[in-house]
Design a protein around this motif. Sequence first.
Motif, PDB file in Angstrom:
ATOM      1  N   UNK A   1       0.833  -1.204   0.000  1.00  0.00           N
ATOM      2  CA  UNK A   1       0.000   0.000   0.000  1.00  0.00           C
ATOM      3  C   UNK A   1       0.868   1.254   0.000  1.00  0.00           C
ATOM      4  N   UNK A   2       0.383   2.263  -0.698  1.00  0.00           N
ATOM      5  CA  UNK A   2       1.078   3.548  -0.733  1.00  0.00           C
ATOM      6  C   UNK A   2       0.713   4.336   0.517  1.00  0.00           C
ATOM      7  N   UNK A   3       1.697   4.954   1.138  1.00  0.00           N
ATOM      8  CA  UNK A   3       1.497   5.704   2.367  1.00  0.00           C
ATOM      9  C   UNK A   3       0.959   7.106   2.083  1.00  0.00           C
ATOM     10  N   UNK A   4       0.030   7.525   2.950  1.00  0.00           N
ATOM     11  CA  UNK A   4      -0.504   8.881   2.939  1.00  0.00           C
ATOM     12  C   UNK A   4      -0.388   9.403   4.369  1.00  0.00           C
ATOM     13  N   UNK A   5       0.231  10.563   4.528  1.00  0.00           N
ATOM     14  CA  UNK A   5       0.291  11.231   5.825  1.00  0.00           C
ATOM     15  C   UNK A   5      -0.734  12.351   5.801  1.00  0.00           C
ATOM     16  N   UNK A   6      -1.708  12.307   6.725  1.00  0.00           N
ATOM     17  CA  UNK A   6      -2.718  13.363   6.835  1.00  0.00           C
ATOM     18  C   UNK A   6      -2.421  14.186   8.074  1.00  0.00           C
ATOM     19  N   UNK A   7      -2.212  15.495   7.885  1.00  0.00           N
ATOM     20  CA  UNK A   7      -1.918  16.409   8.991  1.00  0.00           C
ATOM     21  C   UNK A   7      -3.182  17.214   9.294  1.00  0.00           C
ATOM     22  N   UNK A   8      -3.652  17.059  10.516  1.00  0.00           N
ATOM     23  CA  UNK A   8      -4.881  17.694  10.966  1.00  0.00           C
ATOM     24  C   UNK A   8      -4.773  19.206  11.039  1.00  0.00           C
ATOM     25  N   UNK A   9      -5.938  19.846  11.153  1.00  0.00           N
ATOM     26  CA  UNK A   9      -6.008  21.263  11.451  1.00  0.00           C
ATOM     27  C   UNK A   9      -5.917  21.476  12.956  1.00  0.00           C
ATOM     28  N   UNK A  10      -6.149  22.711  13.383  1.00  0.00           N
ATOM     29  CA  UNK A  10      -6.010  23.059  14.796  1.00  0.00           C
ATOM     30  C   UNK A  10      -7.353  23.418  15.405  1.00  0.00           C
ATOM     31  N   UNK A  11      -7.411  23.278  16.713  1.00  0.00           N
ATOM     32  CA  UNK A  11      -8.605  23.620  17.472  1.00  0.00           C
ATOM     33  C   UNK A  11      -8.944  22.491  18.419  1.00  0.00           C
ATOM     34  N   UNK A  12      -9.657  22.824  19.475  1.00  0.00           N
ATOM     35  CA  UNK A  12     -10.007  21.819  20.476  1.00  0.00           C
ATOM     36  C   UNK A  12     -10.869  20.727  19.853  1.00  0.00           C
TER      37      UNK A  12
ATOM     38  N   UNK B   1      -1.763  25.429  18.529  1.00  0.00           N
ATOM     39  CA  UNK B   1      -0.605  24.877  17.819  1.00  0.00           C
ATOM     40  C   UNK B   1       0.625  25.772  17.875  1.00  0.00           C
ATOM     41  N   UNK B   2       1.762  25.107  18.008  1.00  0.00           N
ATOM     42  CA  UNK B   2       3.055  25.777  17.987  1.00  0.00           C
ATOM     43  C   UNK B   2       3.810  25.273  16.759  1.00  0.00           C
ATOM     44  N   UNK B   3       4.237  26.185  15.908  1.00  0.00           N
ATOM     45  CA  UNK B   3       4.955  25.766  14.707  1.00  0.00           C
ATOM     46  C   UNK B   3       6.188  24.925  15.043  1.00  0.00           C
ATOM     47  N   UNK B   4       7.033  25.335  16.004  1.00  0.00           N
ATOM     48  CA  UNK B   4       8.210  24.503  16.301  1.00  0.00           C
ATOM     49  C   UNK B   4       7.833  23.078  16.742  1.00  0.00           C
ATOM     50  N   UNK B   5       6.790  22.942  17.566  1.00  0.00           N
ATOM     51  CA  UNK B   5       6.393  21.611  18.045  1.00  0.00           C
ATOM     52  C   UNK B   5       5.818  20.768  16.905  1.00  0.00           C
ATOM     53  N   UNK B   6       4.994  21.373  16.059  1.00  0.00           N
ATOM     54  CA  UNK B   6       4.410  20.629  14.944  1.00  0.00           C
ATOM     55  C   UNK B   6       5.484  20.293  13.908  1.00  0.00           C
ATOM     56  N   UNK B   7       6.418  21.211  13.687  1.00  0.00           N
ATOM     57  CA  UNK B   7       7.505  20.941  12.736  1.00  0.00           C
ATOM     58  C   UNK B   7       8.353  19.764  13.220  1.00  0.00           C
ATOM     59  N   UNK B   8       8.638  19.716  14.509  1.00  0.00           N
ATOM     60  CA  UNK B   8       9.407  18.593  15.068  1.00  0.00           C
ATOM     61  C   UNK B   8       8.634  17.280  14.912  1.00  0.00           C
ATOM     62  N   UNK B   9       7.330  17.312  15.155  1.00  0.00           N
ATOM     63  CA  UNK B   9       6.505  16.115  14.985  1.00  0.00           C
ATOM     64  C   UNK B   9       6.499  15.682  13.515  1.00  0.00           C
ATOM     65  N   UNK B  10       6.419  16.642  12.610  1.00  0.00           N
ATOM     66  CA  UNK B  10       6.429  16.316  11.177  1.00  0.00           C
ATOM     67  C   UNK B  10       7.780  15.767  10.743  1.00  0.00           C
ATOM     68  N   UNK B  11       8.864  16.282  11.310  1.00  0.00           N
ATOM     69  CA  UNK B  11      10.193  15.751  10.979  1.00  0.00           C
ATOM     70  C   UNK B  11      10.257  14.264  11.322  1.00  0.00           C
ATOM     71  N   UNK B  12       9.705  13.892  12.485  1.00  0.00           N
ATOM     72  CA  UNK B  12       9.662  12.471  12.863  1.00  0.00           C
ATOM     73  C   UNK B  12       8.798  11.675  11.885  1.00  0.00           C
ATOM     74  N   UNK B  13       7.662  12.236  11.517  1.00  0.00           N
ATOM     75  CA  UNK B  13       6.764  11.548  10.572  1.00  0.00           C
ATOM     76  C   UNK B  13       7.434  11.378   9.206  1.00  0.00           C
TER      77      UNK B  13
ATOM     78  N   UNK C   1       0.751  17.708  18.421  1.00  0.00           N
ATOM     79  CA  UNK C   1       0.857  18.205  19.799  1.00  0.00           C
ATOM     80  C   UNK C   1       0.139  19.543  19.986  1.00  0.00           C
ATOM     81  N   UNK C   2      -0.609  19.640  21.069  1.00  0.00           N
ATOM     82  CA  UNK C   2      -1.261  20.911  21.396  1.00  0.00           C
ATOM     83  C   UNK C   2      -2.204  21.377  20.310  1.00  0.00           C
ATOM     84  N   UNK C   3      -3.113  20.511  19.869  1.00  0.00           N
ATOM     85  CA  UNK C   3      -3.976  20.866  18.738  1.00  0.00           C
ATOM     86  C   UNK C   3      -4.824  22.099  19.004  1.00  0.00           C
ATOM     87  N   UNK C   4      -5.146  22.376  20.275  1.00  0.00           N
ATOM     88  CA  UNK C   4      -5.986  23.534  20.578  1.00  0.00           C
ATOM     89  C   UNK C   4      -5.205  24.851  20.558  1.00  0.00           C
TER      90      UNK C   4
END
Length: 185
Positions: free
Chosen positions: A2-13, A48-60, A43-46
Motif C-alpha cells: 500500500x502507498x502511504x498517505x500522511x494526513x496532517x490535521x487542522x487546529x482547534x479543540x 498549535x506551535x509551529x516549532x512543536x508541529x515541525x518537530x513532529x512532522x520531521x519524525x513523521x 501536539x497541542x492541537x488547541x
Amino acid sequence: MARQVLFVQGAGEGVHDCWDSKLVASLESELGEGYVVHYPRMPGEDDPSYPAWKAALAREFGSLEDGAILVGHSIGGTILIHALAELAPKSRFGGLFVIAAPFVGEGGWPSDDIENCKDLSGRLPSGVLVYLYHGADDAEVPTAHVHLYAKAIPHALVRTLEQRDHQLNNDLREVARDILSMGRG
C-alpha cells in the motif's frame, strides 16, 4: 504494498477526533485498499506551535517511504508546507495536497512562528507535485488565501470547489481523484 498517505490535521479543540477524522474517513474510502492513511495526533492541537508541529512532522517524514503522499488541512496544511520547505526531508514524496490552508504573509494572516510564504516555490523539494484546494463557501479561511498560495507556488494546481465549506463538506473525493490520477509512481 500500500502507498502511504500522511494526513496532517487542522487546529482547534477536538479537531483530531471530532472534525478532521471525517476528512480522513472520506479520503480512506475514496482511495481504497491500495493506500494506507496515517493520521497522527499533533501536539497541542488547541493551541498549535509551529516549532512543536515541525518537530513532529520531521519524525513523521522519517518514517515515510519514497512516493508517500502528504495531505494537510487548514493550519496543518500551512505548517506542512513550511516544514517541508525548511526540513528538506530525505524521502522523495509523491505529492503535496493542501486543503483550506491559511496563507502567512502579505495579504494573509500574521504569525510569530512562521516566516512569510513569498519564496515557497523555490524552497519546496524539487519534483513534488502541489495541489491546493479551497471551498468557495469557507467561513474560516477566506478563499483569497488559496490564490496567495498560487502566487507563491506558481506550479501548484489550484482547485476552488463551489458550495464547499472549510471542511470541504467532509468530502475529499476531488483530493482522492487527484492522488489516484498520479498512479503508483
